[in-house]
Design a protein around this motif. Structure first.
Motif, mmCIF file in Angstrom:
data_model
loop_
_atom_site.group_PDB
_atom_site.id
_atom_site.type_symbol
_atom_site.label_atom_id
_atom_site.label_comp_id
_atom_site.label_asym_id
_atom_site.label_seq_id
_atom_site.Cartn_x
_atom_site.Cartn_y
_atom_site.Cartn_z
ATOM 1 N N ARG A 176 0.830 -1.216 0.000
ATOM 2 C CA ARG A 176 0.000 0.000 0.000
ATOM 3 C C ARG A 176 0.861 1.261 0.000
ATOM 4 N N GLU A 177 1.955 1.215 0.744
ATOM 5 C CA GLU A 177 2.848 2.373 0.805
ATOM 6 C C GLU A 177 3.493 2.641 -0.554
ATOM 7 N N LEU A 178 3.965 1.588 -1.190
ATOM 8 C CA LEU A 178 4.664 1.735 -2.469
ATOM 9 C C LEU A 178 3.746 2.191 -3.596
ATOM 10 N N PHE A 179 2.600 1.529 -3.738
ATOM 11 C CA PHE A 179 1.780 1.745 -4.921
ATOM 12 C C PHE A 179 0.694 2.816 -4.751
ATOM 13 N N SER A 180 0.584 3.412 -3.574
ATOM 14 C CA SER A 180 -0.429 4.465 -3.402
ATOM 15 C C SER A 180 -0.033 5.761 -4.103
ATOM 16 N N GLU A 181 1.225 5.874 -4.499
ATOM 17 C CA GLU A 181 1.689 7.015 -5.279
ATOM 18 C C GLU A 181 2.919 6.591 -6.070
ATOM 19 N N PRO A 182 3.262 7.302 -7.147
ATOM 20 C CA PRO A 182 4.394 6.893 -7.983
ATOM 21 C C PRO A 182 5.739 7.274 -7.367
ATOM 22 N N ASN A 183 6.812 6.788 -8.029
ATOM 23 C CA ASN A 183 8.193 7.155 -7.706
ATOM 24 C C ASN A 183 8.645 6.683 -6.322
ATOM 25 N N GLN A 184 8.121 5.530 -5.888
ATOM 26 C CA GLN A 184 8.521 4.951 -4.609
ATOM 27 C C GLN A 184 9.401 3.720 -4.860
ATOM 28 N N SER A 185 10.431 3.573 -4.058
ATOM 29 C CA SER A 185 11.369 2.467 -4.222
ATOM 30 C C SER A 185 10.719 1.114 -3.936
ATOM 31 N N PHE A 186 11.097 0.121 -4.734
ATOM 32 C CA PHE A 186 10.647 -1.258 -4.534
ATOM 33 C C PHE A 186 11.471 -1.991 -3.473
ATOM 34 N N SER A 187 12.540 -1.374 -2.999
ATOM 35 C CA SER A 187 13.478 -2.064 -2.108
ATOM 36 C C SER A 187 12.820 -2.694 -0.885
ATOM 37 N N PRO A 188 11.916 -1.981 -0.157
ATOM 38 C CA PRO A 188 11.287 -2.618 1.012
ATOM 39 C C PRO A 188 10.493 -3.876 0.669
ATOM 40 N N LEU A 189 9.827 -3.847 -0.485
ATOM 41 C CA LEU A 189 9.046 -5.020 -0.891
ATOM 42 C C LEU A 189 9.952 -6.194 -1.225
ATOM 43 N N PHE A 190 10.998 -5.934 -2.003
ATOM 44 C CA PHE A 190 11.905 -7.007 -2.359
ATOM 45 C C PHE A 190 12.634 -7.541 -1.128
ATOM 46 N N ALA A 191 12.928 -6.658 -0.182
ATOM 47 C CA ALA A 191 13.561 -7.096 1.058
ATOM 48 C C ALA A 191 12.622 -8.004 1.842
ATOM 49 N N ARG A 192 11.324 -7.665 1.835
ATOM 50 C CA ARG A 192 10.344 -8.493 2.534
ATOM 51 C C ARG A 192 10.251 -9.875 1.894
ATOM 52 N N LEU A 193 10.249 -9.926 0.563
ATOM 53 C CA LEU A 193 10.198 -11.211 -0.133
ATOM 54 C C LEU A 193 11.423 -12.063 0.202
ATOM 55 N N ALA A 194 12.587 -11.415 0.240
ATOM 56 C CA ALA A 194 13.815 -12.142 0.574
ATOM 57 C C ALA A 194 13.760 -12.672 2.003
ATOM 58 N N GLN A 195 13.188 -11.866 2.901
ATOM 59 C CA GLN A 195 13.049 -12.295 4.297
ATOM 60 C C GLN A 195 12.104 -13.483 4.411
ATOM 61 N N ASN A 196 11.004 -13.446 3.646
ATOM 62 C CA ASN A 196 10.047 -14.554 3.672
ATOM 63 C C ASN A 196 10.689 -15.868 3.239
ATOM 64 N N GLU A 197 11.614 -15.781 2.287
ATOM 65 C CA GLU A 197 12.280 -16.994 1.807
ATOM 66 C C GLU A 197 13.092 -17.660 2.904
ATOM 67 N N THR A 198 13.620 -16.853 3.814
ATOM 68 C CA THR A 198 14.415 -17.416 4.908
ATOM 69 C C THR A 198 13.539 -17.871 6.074
ATOM 70 N N MET A 199 12.342 -17.269 6.222
ATOM 71 C CA MET A 199 11.480 -17.571 7.369
ATOM 72 C C MET A 199 10.556 -18.747 7.148
ATOM 73 N N TYR A 200 10.048 -18.900 5.918
ATOM 74 C CA TYR A 200 8.981 -19.871 5.675
ATOM 75 C C TYR A 200 9.443 -20.986 4.746
ATOM 76 N N PRO A 201 8.967 -22.195 4.972
ATOM 77 C CA PRO A 201 9.402 -23.337 4.154
ATOM 78 C C PRO A 201 8.953 -23.255 2.704
ATOM 79 N N GLU A 202 7.781 -22.692 2.454
ATOM 80 C CA GLU A 202 7.270 -22.586 1.080
ATOM 81 C C GLU A 202 6.714 -21.185 0.853
ATOM 82 N N ILE A 203 7.533 -20.325 0.277
ATOM 83 C CA ILE A 203 7.135 -18.937 0.082
ATOM 84 C C ILE A 203 5.977 -18.820 -0.901
ATOM 85 N N ASP A 204 5.838 -19.787 -1.815
ATOM 86 C CA ASP A 204 4.751 -19.735 -2.805
ATOM 87 C C ASP A 204 3.384 -19.937 -2.173
#
Length: 495
Positions: free
Chosen positions: A261-289
């Motif tokens: 919601r923070e990223l896509f509610s307005e333009p020109n926002q970095s994707f870094s927090p979202l990609f960081a969250r996805l990377a974190q999920n890969e380490t926390m959960y057995p099946e990220i899909d």
């Protein structure tokens, strides 16, 4: 006349047969292949006015008339958007005023405002006829504030005595053997009686880990491939991973939803927090899909309200957010009304009545990306790699077996150009755009991608194609046959 009709059909079939294939079919459908439409039953669609008792359409905390028949009537609408499953808020009998389903009165009855148990069974059957699954939210933590159990001295141990409460509702003592048995038996009964396909469990932070372990084991034994998802708005990592380790399938990711919601509610926002969250999920959960991903739901403010506060137009913002949701790892849950950019703040303002007579812009877009998600296994099962990210422009790929898709999202206020190398993709190939029919051919082992502002593209990597002579020959044959057929029809009508 009949001969010409037959000829037209034959040539048309030939024409279809020479069209280039876009992707390999998806085998052995799994839960990560699903996309889920989330419905608050009372606020969705009124299909039977005979059960409209106490309906106050202008009261945000009153009944609005939505029911099982209303959901049944709109199953084709939901399927046409590409959704493969529906998730319903609790449908159990509630105390007065429980339009949302969370003030449970009787776990073995449906609420009279929604319809009978037989009608709910019909809803499940109709969904299954359309190859759609049905998930039901099952409340295991509390009952209504004036439940009869509270007045029964023999059941005083059925409730927790600690000060923790869910919005003033009495919390069940799930470590009590009788409570545990009652909830598990009720959950199993609904599966056996109605043939539903999954449960969504609310608020894991208030749920006994020992109870959940036994609940998961008992419930999953009733039906093969039964889905169990967990809502964890305030739970810590240990509670969420414990649910998965004990056999739960999925956790609903509220942290990612907030980032979305923070990223896509307005333009020109970095994707870094979202990609960081996805990377974190890969380490926390057995099946990220299998992680439940969403943008908003019945417990959050509407995403539209975030963009309206920033004077942004909802259409482009929703399209960009949904593109990300449907092309990154996880099971996407889309809250009813998102397709019409329904607005709303805190509860109950975020639970407004659905309107089916509005702009189709986002509806049509969901159909596109929903269809691609169903057709391309890489979007639901593929490994994800980020290839480019800067100031609101992102490019990432999903790879599964021999299939590679490339997703480019330009969430900025200007056209963006990105160059990728053959090392990042493959040499001497082409990228076929599946949303806007863009075509990018490798040039000296580079791919030059151009995406307009507020636009996205989903590319399929494939071998380079030359002029498809058979395609144009077939197209010409169909057109010629059509005009001959049309001429004969006109002549016959004149006679």
């Amino acid at each position: 006349m009949k001969k010409w009709v037959l000829m037209l059909i034959i040539i048309s079939l030939f024409f279809v047969s020479v069209l280039p294939a876009t992707a390999a079919p998806k085998e052995n459908r799994k839960w990560q292949d699903e996309s889920v439409y989330l419905i608050m039953v009372d606020r969705f669609n009124n299909g039977d006015q005979s059960n409209d008792e106490d309906v106050e359409i202008n009261n945000p905390e009153g009944y609005h008339g939505g029911d099982f028949q209303g959901v049944i009537n709109q199953l084709d609408y939901i399927k046409d958007m590409g959704f493969t499953a529906v998730s319903l808020t609790p449908v159990f009998d509630n105390t007065a005023g429980g339009y949302h389903g969370y003030w449970v009165n009787d776990f073995y009855k449906t609420d009279e405002h929604f319809g009978s148990l037989d009608l709910f069974k019909k809803l499940v059957k109709e969904a299954h006829k359309r190859d759609m699954k049905v998930i039901l939210e099952f409340e295991v933590n509390h009952v209504g504030a004036d439940h009869d159990w509270l007045k029964d001295e023999e059941k005083k141990n059925w409730f927790r005595t600690d000060p923790v409460q869910e919005k003033g509702l009495p919390l069940l003592n799930q470590d009590n053997k009788e409570v545990k048995k009652y909830l598990i038996n009720a959950a199993k009964w609904w599966i056996e009686e109605t043939n539903i396909d999954g449960y969504q469990i609310q608020l894991l932070e208030d749920t006994s880990a020992a109870f959940l372990s036994e609940f998961v084991k008992e419930v999953k034994a009733v039906k093969e491939d039964f889905y169990l998802g967990g809502e964890a708005k305030n739970a810590d990592v240990e509670q969420m991973t414990a649910f998965l380790e004990n056999g739960g399938d999925s956790i609903t990711d509220y942290t990612m939803a907030a980032e979305l919601r923070e990223l896509f509610s307005e333009p020109n926002q970095s994707f870094s927090p979202l990609f960081a969250r996805l990377a974190q999920n890969e380490t926390m959960y057995p099946e990220i899909d299998l992680i439940g991903t969403f943008i908003d739901n019945q417990h959050t403010v509407r995403f539209t309200s975030n963009m309206v506060e920033k004077n942004e137009h909802p259409g482009p913002r929703w399209k960009q957010a949904l593109t990300f949701l449907f092309t990154t790892p996880g099971i996407p849950f889309v809250y009813y009304g998102s397709e019409i950019a329904l607005n709303g703040g805190e509860e109950p303002d975020n639970r407004k009545q659905m309107n089916f007579r509005t702009d189709q812009e986002i509806v049509d877009y969901i159909k596109q990306i929903g269809s691609l998600r169903s057709d391309l296994p890489s979007l639901t099962r593929g490994k994800m790699d980020v290839l480019y990210e800067k100031d609101g422009m992102a490019v990432y790929k999903r790879v599964y077996n021999e299939e590679t898709t490339l997703i480019a999202i330009n969430n900025t206020t200007e056209t963006k150009n990105v160059t990728l190398s053959a090392k990042e993709l493959a040499a001497d190939k082409e990228l076929r755009g599946m949303l806007n029919n863009d075509l990018v051919r490798s040039d000296e082992d580079q791919y030059h991608i151009t995406i307009d502002r507020d636009e996205s593209e989903i590319y399929l990597l494939r071998d380079k194609t030359g002029i498809n002579y058979s395609y144009f020959i077939a197209l010409g044959a169909v057109l010629a046959a059509f005009f001959v057929f049309l001429r004969l029809v006109i002549k016959r009508s004149r006679k």
